[in-house]
Design a protein around this motif. Structure first.
Motif, PDB file in Angstrom:
ATOM      1  N   VAL A 131      -8.606   2.486  -4.273  1.00  0.00           N
ATOM      2  CA  VAL A 131      -8.098   3.736  -3.713  1.00  0.00           C
ATOM      3  C   VAL A 131      -9.089   4.116  -2.628  1.00  0.00           C
ATOM      4  O   VAL A 131     -10.288   4.260  -2.887  1.00  0.00           O
ATOM      5  CB  VAL A 131      -8.033   4.849  -4.781  1.00  0.00           C
ATOM      6  N   TYR A 132      -8.641   4.205  -1.381  1.00  0.00           N
ATOM      7  CA  TYR A 132      -9.558   4.382  -0.253  1.00  0.00           C
ATOM      8  C   TYR A 132      -9.405   5.746   0.383  1.00  0.00           C
ATOM      9  O   TYR A 132      -8.286   6.201   0.624  1.00  0.00           O
ATOM     10  CB  TYR A 132      -9.284   3.303   0.804  1.00  0.00           C
ATOM     11  N   GLU A 133     -10.537   6.383   0.643  1.00  0.00           N
ATOM     12  CA  GLU A 133     -10.493   7.644   1.387  1.00  0.00           C
ATOM     13  C   GLU A 133     -10.314   7.326   2.863  1.00  0.00           C
ATOM     14  O   GLU A 133     -11.028   6.498   3.414  1.00  0.00           O
ATOM     15  CB  GLU A 133     -11.811   8.412   1.193  1.00  0.00           C
ATOM     16  N   VAL A 134      -9.348   8.001   3.474  1.00  0.00           N
ATOM     17  CA  VAL A 134      -9.098   7.824   4.898  1.00  0.00           C
ATOM     18  C   VAL A 134      -9.953   8.844   5.647  1.00  0.00           C
ATOM     19  O   VAL A 134      -9.803  10.046   5.444  1.00  0.00           O
ATOM     20  CB  VAL A 134      -7.601   8.031   5.198  1.00  0.00           C
ATOM     21  N   VAL A 135     -10.891   8.349   6.458  1.00  0.00           N
ATOM     22  CA  VAL A 135     -11.849   9.255   7.095  1.00  0.00           C
ATOM     23  C   VAL A 135     -11.701   9.222   8.612  1.00  0.00           C
ATOM     24  O   VAL A 135     -11.588   8.148   9.212  1.00  0.00           O
ATOM     25  CB  VAL A 135     -13.297   8.850   6.708  1.00  0.00           C
ATOM     26  N   ASN A 136     -11.689  10.432   9.216  1.00  0.00           N
ATOM     27  CA  ASN A 136     -11.688  10.544  10.668  1.00  0.00           C
ATOM     28  C   ASN A 136     -13.106  10.943  11.087  1.00  0.00           C
ATOM     29  O   ASN A 136     -13.523  12.081  10.869  1.00  0.00           O
ATOM     30  CB  ASN A 136     -10.675  11.611  11.101  1.00  0.00           C
ATOM     31  N   PHE A 187       0.834  -1.206   0.000  1.00  0.00           N
ATOM     32  CA  PHE A 187       0.000   0.000   0.000  1.00  0.00           C
ATOM     33  C   PHE A 187       0.867   1.255   0.000  1.00  0.00           C
ATOM     34  O   PHE A 187       2.015   1.235   0.451  1.00  0.00           O
ATOM     35  CB  PHE A 187      -0.867   0.040   1.274  1.00  0.00           C
ATOM     36  N   CYS A 188       0.263   2.366  -0.480  1.00  0.00           N
ATOM     37  CA  CYS A 188       0.910   3.674  -0.323  1.00  0.00           C
ATOM     38  C   CYS A 188      -0.148   4.673   0.128  1.00  0.00           C
ATOM     39  O   CYS A 188      -1.355   4.451  -0.043  1.00  0.00           O
ATOM     40  CB  CYS A 188       1.566   4.130  -1.617  1.00  0.00           C
ATOM     41  N   GLY A 189       0.290   5.765   0.731  1.00  0.00           N
ATOM     42  CA  GLY A 189      -0.641   6.802   1.176  1.00  0.00           C
ATOM     43  C   GLY A 189      -0.423   8.067   0.366  1.00  0.00           C
ATOM     44  O   GLY A 189       0.642   8.267  -0.231  1.00  0.00           O
ATOM     45  N   ASN A 190      -1.448   8.895   0.376  1.00  0.00           N
ATOM     46  CA  ASN A 190      -1.348  10.142  -0.383  1.00  0.00           C
ATOM     47  C   ASN A 190      -2.025  11.278   0.380  1.00  0.00           C
ATOM     48  O   ASN A 190      -3.178  11.131   0.806  1.00  0.00           O
ATOM     49  CB  ASN A 190      -2.036   9.938  -1.746  1.00  0.00           C
ATOM     50  N   LYS A 191      -1.283  12.381   0.567  1.00  0.00           N
ATOM     51  CA  LYS A 191      -1.828  13.591   1.206  1.00  0.00           C
ATOM     52  C   LYS A 191      -2.478  13.285   2.554  1.00  0.00           C
ATOM     53  O   LYS A 191      -3.594  13.746   2.832  1.00  0.00           O
ATOM     54  CB  LYS A 191      -2.843  14.274   0.276  1.00  0.00           C
ATOM     55  N   LEU A 192      -1.808  12.501   3.364  1.00  0.00           N
ATOM     56  CA  LEU A 192      -2.353  12.197   4.693  1.00  0.00           C
ATOM     57  C   LEU A 192      -2.273  13.447   5.563  1.00  0.00           C
ATOM     58  O   LEU A 192      -1.458  14.345   5.322  1.00  0.00           O
ATOM     59  CB  LEU A 192      -1.559  11.054   5.349  1.00  0.00           C
ATOM     60  N   LEU A 251     -13.580  16.572   3.710  1.00  0.00           N
ATOM     61  CA  LEU A 251     -13.701  15.519   2.694  1.00  0.00           C
ATOM     62  C   LEU A 251     -13.074  14.226   3.217  1.00  0.00           C
ATOM     63  O   LEU A 251     -13.731  13.217   3.377  1.00  0.00           O
ATOM     64  CB  LEU A 251     -13.007  15.941   1.403  1.00  0.00           C
ATOM     65  N   ASN A 252     -11.765  14.311   3.470  1.00  0.00           N
ATOM     66  CA  ASN A 252     -11.066  13.138   3.997  1.00  0.00           C
ATOM     67  C   ASN A 252      -9.725  13.578   4.564  1.00  0.00           C
ATOM     68  O   ASN A 252      -9.360  14.748   4.469  1.00  0.00           O
ATOM     69  CB  ASN A 252     -10.877  12.071   2.909  1.00  0.00           C
ATOM     70  N   SER A 253      -9.006  12.578   5.149  1.00  0.00           N
ATOM     71  CA  SER A 253      -7.680  12.874   5.713  1.00  0.00           C
ATOM     72  C   SER A 253      -6.589  12.279   4.836  1.00  0.00           C
ATOM     73  O   SER A 253      -5.561  11.830   5.313  1.00  0.00           O
ATOM     74  CB  SER A 253      -7.579  12.309   7.133  1.00  0.00           C
ATOM     75  N   GLY A 254      -6.869  12.243   3.522  1.00  0.00           N
ATOM     76  CA  GLY A 254      -5.914  11.654   2.593  1.00  0.00           C
ATOM     77  C   GLY A 254      -6.469  10.350   2.018  1.00  0.00           C
ATOM     78  O   GLY A 254      -7.604   9.961   2.309  1.00  0.00           O
ATOM     79  N   THR A 255      -5.655   9.669   1.205  1.00  0.00           N
ATOM     80  CA  THR A 255      -6.097   8.392   0.632  1.00  0.00           C
ATOM     81  C   THR A 255      -5.007   7.341   0.807  1.00  0.00           C
ATOM     82  O   THR A 255      -3.827   7.678   0.963  1.00  0.00           O
ATOM     83  CB  THR A 255      -6.395   8.509  -0.889  1.00  0.00           C
ATOM     84  N   VAL A 256      -5.447   6.074   0.789  1.00  0.00           N
ATOM     85  CA  VAL A 256      -4.504   4.953   0.789  1.00  0.00           C
ATOM     86  C   VAL A 256      -4.818   4.109  -0.437  1.00  0.00           C
ATOM     87  O   VAL A 256      -5.982   3.822  -0.720  1.00  0.00           O
ATOM     88  CB  VAL A 256      -4.621   4.106   2.073  1.00  0.00           C
ATOM     89  N   THR A 257      -3.786   3.755  -1.176  1.00  0.00           N
ATOM     90  CA  THR A 257      -3.969   3.009  -2.434  1.00  0.00           C
ATOM     91  C   THR A 257      -3.281   1.648  -2.348  1.00  0.00           C
ATOM     92  O   THR A 257      -2.162   1.549  -1.838  1.00  0.00           O
ATOM     93  CB  THR A 257      -3.357   3.803  -3.612  1.00  0.00           C
TER      94      THR A 257
END
Length: 528
Positions: free
Chosen positions: A228-233, A127-132, A244-250
């Motif tokens: 591609v998953y939206e990371v939600v708090n 996996f990788c993360g984006n704009k966390l 919107l979200n706290s970044g994405t994980v792919t």
């Protein structure tokens, strides 16, 4: 059994508890009406343990009424076997005559075993993360992922944590491998929850960045827009309208790997060759005296015989010809009294094979009557004896297990270490059972569980020795059956993994199992 038609057979499976010999009904097949050649559909799912003797009994009845009480139906015969016997047969298919009715041929039963394969897949994911979200005051975040599988009752169990990637909002985590059953218990649609955290040095309060959910089935689509998953708090989402979200994980990659198991090799025909080596040194005491470890009492087996039987009875299921070489060491042999550290118990050095475990026991008793216990205690010759055989078949078709039973006072430690280090690259394992009251420090060192064994600067390629002291298994209550079952369990438990480590490092794949058995076509019956 029926006057106007053929029988209506059912098969009932019984298992035995490890300690007491009481048979318990495990399950029944369906009833098949009006046939003498039933092919039952209902399967029984049993836990298989290589290191245990799992006795089974199969009873067949002709069902005459709706009653669940078996005594109300006609008995057609029964067969006994062990689970190891079925698994160890060619293609894991065992055919046995049915008995149980004196003077009557009751036909035969065919039992097949197959390993359930939902527990065999592992998956490699990255996996990788984006704009966390940025969580640290001075730097960026130090993100890591935590994976949870959901349980039947709606709770979650942690099943994997990635490493921490320092000081980035766009981490790329290392690929990791996890068994499918750990990820989702074999249920492809079960929820998998993933939480994203920012690592903090104090360890107790990592900052929560957000979470997302998925399932094995979704992940198995591999790298795609679906993964591609939206990371939600949830807290932020509740407070801020514009959140919107706290970044994405792919998901970057998803690879399924079927783990081959010990049984795949056995099913493909790999034979386990079992050799016994028995210590005939004088430190065991004079066999004529009751205090001797080799004392032959008319009432019970001595420690040597008990250990031999306990281990041998389980391993023999995996050896098709049931012929076992049996060796002795440390005795003076007739006629001239020369000392030998590698002699055949049956007196035939060209052909040291004994027929079954009973044959080995018989040869052991005969040897005690004819040799003089002497010394010193040298292990290296018998280890090298088996290693010579193992070195000649490295293609995975055979694996060798040497059982050494000894009172433990070893003389040739340096040579033994060298023999074991050499043998560690061969298809073999060594089991040492220490009998009597001695200190077994040398044996513990040979076992190599704590510190990998080495000889003259060379380390053993794999751990191939398993040592147990017999005295740890003497049951105070006198239940030898249970204590010997525990002994066998502990010495044999490591064998499947030692076996697999040899096959895997050599890149040896299991042979395909022989083609499935198809029963011969029934002759067409014509009425005359």
């Amino acid at each position: 059994m029926d006057t106007f038609s053929k029988s209506d057979p059912i098969c009932v499976l019984y298992t035995q508890a490890m300690g007491n010999k009481e048979w318990r009904e495990f399950g029944r097949t369906e009833v098949i009406d009006n046939t003498l050649n039933p092919d039952f559909v209902r399967k029984f799912i049993l836990d298989y343990f290589f290191e245990e003797r799992q006795n089974l009994r199969l009873d067949l009845y002709d069902v005459d009424s709706k009653s669940a009480n078996l005594s109300k139906h006609d008995f057609l015969g029964q067969a006994h076997c062990t689970l190891g016997e079925i698994v160890g047969s060619l293609g894991s298919r065992l055919e046995k005559p049915l008995g149980g009715i004196p003077g009557k041929k009751c036909g035969t039963i065919i039992v097949k075993a197959e390993e359930l394969n939902n527990c065999r897949e592992s998956v490699m994911m990255q996996f990788c993360g984006n704009k966390l979200d940025k969580k640290d005051f001075f730097g960026k975040s130090d993100p890591f992922l935590v994976f949870y599988r959901s349980n039947e009752d709606g709770t979650f169990t942690i099943c994997h944590k990635t490493e921490v990637v320092k000081n980035t909002l766009n981490p790329v985590w290392q690929a990791f491998k996890i068994p499918v059953r750990a990820l989702c218990n074999g249920d492809y649609d079960r929820t998998i929850k993933v939480e994203v955290y920012d690592w903090d040095r104090d360890g107790s309060s990592h900052d929560f960045i957000g979470e997302f959910s998925t399932s094995y089935r979704e992940l198995s689509r591999g790298q795609s827009q679906f993964n591609v998953y939206e990371v939600v708090n949830p807290k932020k989402k509740g407070k801020k309208k514009k959140y919107l979200n706290s970044g994405t994980v792919t998901l970057l990659s998803f690879l399924v790997d079927i783990e081959v198991t010990f049984l795949d090799y056995i099913k493909g025909g790999t034979q386990i060759n079992f050799t016994v080596a028995i210590d005939f040194t004088a430190s065991n005491g004079n066999p004529a005296q009751p205090t001797s470890l080799h004392y032959m009492s008319p009432y019970q087996l001595n420690a040597y015989a008990m250990a031999l039987k306990a281990v041998g009875e389980i391993i023999q299921d995996y050896d098709s010809d049931k012929m076992f070489p049996a060796l002795g060491f440390g005795a003076k042999l007739p006629p001239d009294g020369r000392v030998s550290h590698e002699f055949a118990l049956n007196g035939n050095p060209q052909n040291p094979y004994c027929d079954g475990i009973d044959g080995v026991m018989e040869a052991y008793y005969q040897t005690l009557k004819s040799v003089q216990l002497y010394g010193p205690t040298n292990f290296a010759p018998v280890i090298n004896h088996v290693a010579r055989y193992a070195a000649s078949v490295k293609d995975g078709s055979q694996y060798f297990v040497l059982l050494i039973i000894t009172d433990g006072v070893i003389t040739d430690m340096a040579l033994t270490k060298e023999a074991i280090v050499n043998a560690s690259s061969l298809p073999m394992s060594i089991i040492i059972v220490g009998v009597g009251p001695a200190e077994f420090d040398a044996m513990v060192e040979l076992d190599g569980d704590e510190i990998r064994l080495s000889s003259r600067g060379r380390f053993a390629e794999r751990d191939i020795v398993q040592f147990v002291p017999f005295r740890d298994y003497i049951d105070r209550s006198g239940n030898h059956v249970l204590s010997m079952a525990r002994l066998a369990k502990d010495v044999l438990a490591e064998i499947p993994d030692q076996f697999l480590s040899y096959m895997r490092t050599r890149g040896i794949k299991p042979s395909p199992a022989p083609p499935p058995y198809t029963p011969p076509a029934q002759p067409i019956q014509t009425q005359i």
